[in-house]
Design a protein around this motif. Structure first.
Motif, PDB file in Angstrom:
ATOM      1  N   GLY A  70      77.710  84.312  26.544  1.00 38.91           N
ATOM      2  CA  GLY A  70      77.279  84.223  25.447  1.00 38.91           C
ATOM      3  C   GLY A  70      75.734  83.486  25.650  1.00 38.91           C
ATOM      4  O   GLY A  70      74.851  83.748  25.078  1.00 38.91           O
ATOM      5  N   TYR A  72      73.388  83.589  28.932  1.00 38.90           N
ATOM      6  CA  TYR A  72      72.289  83.688  29.161  1.00 38.90           C
ATOM      7  C   TYR A  72      71.548  85.127  29.012  1.00 38.90           C
ATOM      8  O   TYR A  72      71.623  85.890  29.761  1.00 38.90           O
ATOM      9  N   SER A  73      70.588  85.086  28.059  1.00 44.34           N
ATOM     10  CA  SER A  73      69.818  86.132  28.082  1.00 44.34           C
ATOM     11  C   SER A  73      68.586  85.880  29.170  1.00 44.34           C
ATOM     12  O   SER A  73      68.468  84.448  29.775  1.00 44.34           O
ATOM     13  N   SER A  74      68.072  86.711  29.408  1.00 42.01           N
ATOM     14  CA  SER A  74      67.354  87.069  30.636  1.00 42.01           C
ATOM     15  C   SER A  74      66.481  86.116  30.959  1.00 42.01           C
ATOM     16  O   SER A  74      65.938  85.899  31.640  1.00 42.01           O
ATOM     17  N   TYR A  76      66.488  82.725  30.152  1.00 35.15           N
ATOM     18  CA  TYR A  76      67.914  81.433  29.975  1.00 35.15           C
ATOM     19  C   TYR A  76      67.945  81.113  31.452  1.00 35.15           C
ATOM     20  O   TYR A  76      68.628  82.237  32.317  1.00 35.15           O
ATOM     21  N   ALA A  88      74.326  77.780  25.295  1.00 33.58           N
ATOM     22  CA  ALA A  88      73.458  79.403  24.502  1.00 33.58           C
ATOM     23  C   ALA A  88      72.257  78.810  23.435  1.00 33.58           C
ATOM     24  O   ALA A  88      72.287  77.428  23.226  1.00 33.58           O
ATOM     25  N   ALA A  93      71.992  83.462  19.373  1.00 30.88           N
ATOM     26  CA  ALA A  93      72.027  84.173  20.157  1.00 30.88           C
ATOM     27  C   ALA A  93      72.966  83.950  21.015  1.00 30.88           C
ATOM     28  O   ALA A  93      73.384  85.036  21.575  1.00 30.88           O
ATOM     29  N   ASP A  96      74.732  87.153  19.093  1.00 26.93           N
ATOM     30  CA  ASP A  96      73.420  88.324  19.731  1.00 26.93           C
ATOM     31  C   ASP A  96      73.484  88.952  21.351  1.00 26.93           C
ATOM     32  O   ASP A  96      73.784  89.875  21.064  1.00 26.93           O
ATOM     33  N   ASN A  97      74.093  87.653  21.974  1.00 26.39           N
ATOM     34  CA  ASN A  97      74.132  88.134  23.019  1.00 26.39           C
ATOM     35  C   ASN A  97      75.906  89.215  23.360  1.00 26.39           C
ATOM     36  O   ASN A  97      76.205  89.812  24.302  1.00 26.39           O
ATOM     37  N   SER A 101      76.059  92.358  25.061  1.00 27.48           N
ATOM     38  CA  SER A 101      77.413  92.993  25.966  1.00 27.48           C
ATOM     39  C   SER A 101      78.581  93.888  25.436  1.00 27.48           C
ATOM     40  O   SER A 101      78.994  94.836  26.734  1.00 27.48           O
ATOM     41  N   TYR A 351      72.047  89.934  28.841  1.00 30.71           N
ATOM     42  CA  TYR A 351      72.344  89.438  27.392  1.00 30.71           C
ATOM     43  C   TYR A 351      73.560  88.512  28.958  1.00 30.71           C
ATOM     44  O   TYR A 351      74.475  87.592  27.883  1.00 30.71           O
ATOM     45  N   SER A 352      73.487  88.590  30.013  1.00 32.35           N
ATOM     46  CA  SER A 352      74.737  88.028  31.218  1.00 32.35           C
ATOM     47  C   SER A 352      74.077  87.585  31.597  1.00 32.35           C
ATOM     48  O   SER A 352      72.689  88.175  32.564  1.00 32.35           O
TER      49      SER A 352
END
Length: 367
Positions: A70, A72-74, A76, A88, A93, A96-97, A101, A351-352
């Protein structure tokens, strides 16, 4: 006298620091443990999973997705990849991720799902029970969860420690899971075991109409070991279990995050920037038993060239032009499983640090 006093105080301070460091090192090694092998997993049923067995010559679908706990947003980057962060951004965050997913997974409505890096309780994801969030989002399923690793509190990086992590992998099915087991993989026995943590795969069995089993192997192989023989030994162990199921006439689908280049030549296919140390080595398919193959190897060169990458290096925020990308997620299948299609769900690593991979297949009649 003043100098003596200063030296005495400095000595006491250094002694305290040294004692704290020794105590922490002792804590890490004394609390380190591996989860037992051949651990029988509890099968959780929610609602009503389909009562019928899996049938032959019927198309089914399966998806594998490393959800990256949860974090690795783009935008991150991760400290162990050479990036900036160890957790995170914050609890919201992470939530949300995971919800992002879940939306991606549900939109594909597959019959079977493999998930990796699902935190139960971890500092890095602010205590969010991600497995609970995921199971709450689905109805009429059978599932099995295995703890992949349960690590002591890691104080590195000093300013924002990675902390304690209890994380695992989930197998979700629309058909009843008859039984499921966790197998402990061989890992690095040096100090790197504290970084790469524990590793495992799970085997979940689904009944097929001809009396055989569809054996679902959910895997997450080592990523940060410096010893390449470790990964080879992991694949050899995995292959032994697969071979036993093959000899029993069962159907095999083995999927997940292999942390190896399943295409064998991802840099040339994706025209990705060259990494000085490419951690994604070509997958050693020569170690697989006869009758099992990497699903991508069945594709024509044209179809292989149309694939999108499944993983990015998280040393920097994702940039389509400059980020290193590869294909470490996918499936191995037995020769009694017919591949209909396989594709990466390219969502731009929203999201990852992984994109999901989806495969459609059918089971062949026994001759």
């Amino acid at each position: 006298m003043r100098i003596v006093r200063i030296l005495k105080i400095a000595g006491i301070v250094l002694g305290i620091i040294f004692t704290v460091i020794l105590s922490y090192v002792a804590y890490v090694f004394l609390t380190y443990h591996r989860i037992e092998d051949n651990q029988k997993l509890n099968v959780y049923t929610k609602g009503k999973a389909k009562k019928q067995d899996v049938t032959l010559d019927t198309e089914y679908s399966i998806l594998t997705y490393n959800i990256g706990f949860g974090a690795y947003s783009s935008d991150y980057s991760f400290f162990m990849d050479g990036g900036k962060y160890s957790r995170a951004y914050n609890k919201q965050a992470a939530i949300d991720n995971i919800n992002g997913s879940i939306d991606v997974i549900k939109s594909k409505d597959t019959d079977f799902i493999f998930l990796q890096e699902v935190d139960l309780k971890a500092t890095r994801s602010y205590g969010v029970n991600e497995n609970e969030m995921i199971l709450d989002a689905f109805d009429d399923i059978s599932s099995a969860f295995a703890v992949n690793y349960d690590s002591p509190y890691l104080i590195y990086p000093i300013l924002e420690p990675h902390g304690k992590t209890k994380s695992g992998m989930s197998t979700i099915s629309k058909f009843p899971i008859i039984d499921s087991v966790r197998r402990s993989l061989p890992i690095d026995t040096s100090v790197y075991k504290l970084i790469d943590l524990d590793r495992c795969y799970t085997i979940s069995r689904i009944m097929v109409e001809n009396g055989k089993y569809l054996c679902l192997y959910n895997v997450h192989l080592s990523a940060y070991t410096k010893d390449e023989s470790i990964v080879n030994n992991q694949i050899k162990m995995l292959s032994e279990d697969i071979k036993s199921d093959l000899e029993a006439g069962n159907y095999i689908i083995c999927g997940g995050d292999f942390n190896q280049d399943l295409l064998g030549d991802s840099p040339s296919i994706f025209h990705t920037p060259v990494m000085e140390e490419n951690w994604a080595k070509p997958f050693p398919s020569n170690l697989l038993p006869s009758g099992i193959m990497v699903a991508y190897d069945i594709l024509s060169e044209e179809l292989r060239g149309m694939l999108a990458p499944s993983c990015r290096n998280a040393d920097t925020p994702y940039n389509k032009e400059t980020s290193f990308v590869t294909m470490v997620d996918g499936f191995l299948i037995s020769d009694n499983v017919e591949l209909n299609s396989i594709e990466t769900i390219d969502n731009g690593f929203l999201y990852s640090d992984h994109n999901p991979v989806m495969m459609k297949f059918q089971l062949k009649p026994v001759k």
